[in-house]
Design a protein around this motif. Sequence first.
Motif, PDB file in Angstrom:
ATOM      1  N   SER A 113     -19.560 -37.740 -70.881  1.00  0.00           N
ATOM      2  CA  SER A 113     -20.222 -38.004 -72.158  1.00  0.00           C
ATOM      3  C   SER A 113     -19.582 -39.189 -72.869  1.00  0.00           C
ATOM      4  O   SER A 113     -18.356 -39.285 -72.955  1.00  0.00           O
ATOM      5  N   SER A 154     -10.091 -24.730 -74.615  1.00  0.00           N
ATOM      6  CA  SER A 154      -9.343 -25.178 -73.434  1.00  0.00           C
ATOM      7  C   SER A 154      -8.931 -24.028 -72.532  1.00  0.00           C
ATOM      8  O   SER A 154      -8.075 -24.204 -71.669  1.00  0.00           O
ATOM      9  N   ASP A 193     -15.277 -32.747 -73.979  1.00  0.00           N
ATOM     10  CA  ASP A 193     -15.338 -31.380 -74.482  1.00  0.00           C
ATOM     11  C   ASP A 193     -14.851 -30.433 -73.392  1.00  0.00           C
ATOM     12  O   ASP A 193     -15.473 -30.328 -72.329  1.00  0.00           O
ATOM     13  N   ASP A 194     -13.744 -29.748 -73.646  1.00  0.00           N
ATOM     14  CA  ASP A 194     -13.152 -28.902 -72.620  1.00  0.00           C
ATOM     15  C   ASP A 194     -14.093 -27.798 -72.162  1.00  0.00           C
ATOM     16  O   ASP A 194     -14.084 -27.400 -70.993  1.00  0.00           O
ATOM     17  N   TYR A 222     -10.725 -35.721 -77.536  1.00  0.00           N
ATOM     18  CA  TYR A 222     -10.843 -34.433 -76.867  1.00  0.00           C
ATOM     19  C   TYR A 222     -11.156 -33.340 -77.878  1.00  0.00           C
ATOM     20  O   TYR A 222     -10.828 -33.435 -79.048  1.00  0.00           O
ATOM     21  N   GLY A 223     -11.762 -32.259 -77.390  1.00  0.00           N
ATOM     22  CA  GLY A 223     -12.044 -31.120 -78.248  1.00  0.00           C
ATOM     23  C   GLY A 223     -12.592 -29.976 -77.425  1.00  0.00           C
ATOM     24  O   GLY A 223     -12.702 -30.056 -76.200  1.00  0.00           O
ATOM     25  N   GLY A 224     -12.942 -28.897 -78.090  1.00  0.00           N
ATOM     26  CA  GLY A 224     -13.537 -27.753 -77.420  1.00  0.00           C
ATOM     27  C   GLY A 224     -12.512 -26.771 -76.898  1.00  0.00           C
ATOM     28  O   GLY A 224     -11.322 -27.057 -76.827  1.00  0.00           O
ATOM     29  N   ARG A 259     -23.007 -24.206 -72.504  1.00  0.00           N
ATOM     30  CA  ARG A 259     -23.153 -25.494 -71.812  1.00  0.00           C
ATOM     31  C   ARG A 259     -24.085 -25.373 -70.609  1.00  0.00           C
ATOM     32  O   ARG A 259     -24.042 -26.183 -69.689  1.00  0.00           O
ATOM     33  N   ARG A 268     -16.147 -38.821 -75.567  1.00  0.00           N
ATOM     34  CA  ARG A 268     -15.747 -37.523 -76.085  1.00  0.00           C
ATOM     35  C   ARG A 268     -15.691 -36.534 -74.939  1.00  0.00           C
ATOM     36  O   ARG A 268     -16.677 -36.340 -74.227  1.00  0.00           O
ATOM     37  N   ARG A 301      -9.904 -32.015 -67.118  1.00  0.00           N
ATOM     38  CA  ARG A 301     -10.069 -32.881 -68.294  1.00  0.00           C
ATOM     39  C   ARG A 301      -9.811 -34.344 -67.940  1.00  0.00           C
ATOM     40  O   ARG A 301     -10.573 -35.236 -68.333  1.00  0.00           O
TER      41      ARG A 301
END
Length: 466
Positions: free
Chosen positions: A441, A32, A74-75, A28-30, A422, A72, A46
């Motif tokens: 993704s 939130s 991405d939030d 996870y990342g990005g 995005r 992966r 998520r």
Amino acid sequence: MDAELPAGTSEAWAALSADPALVERVSYGGPSDGLPARLPVMELARATVAACALAAAELTAVRTGRQVPRVRVDDGAVATAFLSDRLVAVDGRAWTTFAPLSRFWRAADGWVRTHANYPHHRARLLAALGLPGDAGADAVGDVIAGRRAVDVEETVYAAGGLAVAARGAQEWAAHEQGALVAGQPLLTLEAVGEGGPTRAWSRISGTPLLPCAGLRVLDLTRVLAGPVATRTLALLGADVLRIDAPHLPESQEAHNDTGMGKRSTTLDLGDSRDHRVFEDLLRGADVVVTGYRPGALDRFGLSPEALAERRPGLVVAQLSAWGRYGPWHERRGFDSLVQAATGIAALEGSDGEPGALPAQALDHGTGYLLAAAVLRALTEQHRRDGGGTRLARLALTQTAHWLVHGLTKTPERERGFAPERRLTETDSPMGRLRHALPPVSYEDGPVNWARPPGRWGTDPAAWVAA
């Protein structure tokens, strides 16, 4: 993998009867902070996207013979996708998602939420309230203000319209329908028929890796959860053909968002000629997804049992608002109405007025779960060399129950949500289309749809030639 995050993903993955060890493939990342709310909306978003992406990665591994690709999440991409219906635009013109009579109204003893985006729903609402067809918001407000909320709900539904009394979470839990929802799983995925032709699975290769390549999906869904699911299957390589009744109006603006990667046609299943065309399409289909009220399509031979008999080996996915059980099982419903009925609007409100989630999160979340269920059914069929007809069932109320009672808010890891990062633009038959990029993704997977939406209902009622 972020240790504090996987609970929601693990719960969604477990509901799909999948290998729990595969959750380790997700990271996870990005930012939130894209879906701020009192309830754990970001956690819902998520988890549902992660489960869908992992199901796509799992089917990719089945069809390539490789290890399951890494996923992966991405939030920022997830939050943008959950807002896609509000962010879509053509030549700079955005879509107004709610009509003037789709809103909360103060009743004599509380609040009522109505849905009147479509002309026939607006007409039924006004008729139920004893108002002329050209009545406006002031007239509607005056009538509702003099009635009990539950009385408005019952009167409008009896007339075929859409209205629910806003309830608190405890009030919904004590309601017969709410009590039944609490006893249901998040979703069900089961075999409903044995045998059937073995699917001609072929190896896929190259980039992007499309686990649904070569599969044909009949899409009998309408706003918004079902089209989100089939839009995702189209992203993953499926030939998705959406079919609507010609007498039911549809918003081109809605289709600009959820028609990505798909084709769209109209057929009247009550007409013998059109029904024969549909039966020809069904013979070539691998997946059928429906989003109408439970039982509404049974008269056309579209119950799971009838489909299993006529087309063994099919994957059938069914979506409803209120579930296939209880006193409300035949009622129409939309995300906004489910939020009001289940206590979500009360929990998100303030100063005695109901509120709303920052996105149509029940629709989007259920849509990604629906796509994940189809992908898992396909995987299980492959592993069992055909495996019979598979049936997935989901309901917006079951997703709502999970949001309110099953998920836990987690601290924001990273701030700075910027949806424009995005978004992308592409030429379409309607003009220059701005839309959200897909949040699903995985390693070597697709990053965008192969085609933009077309004009609703104008494609041939035929499969793309293999």
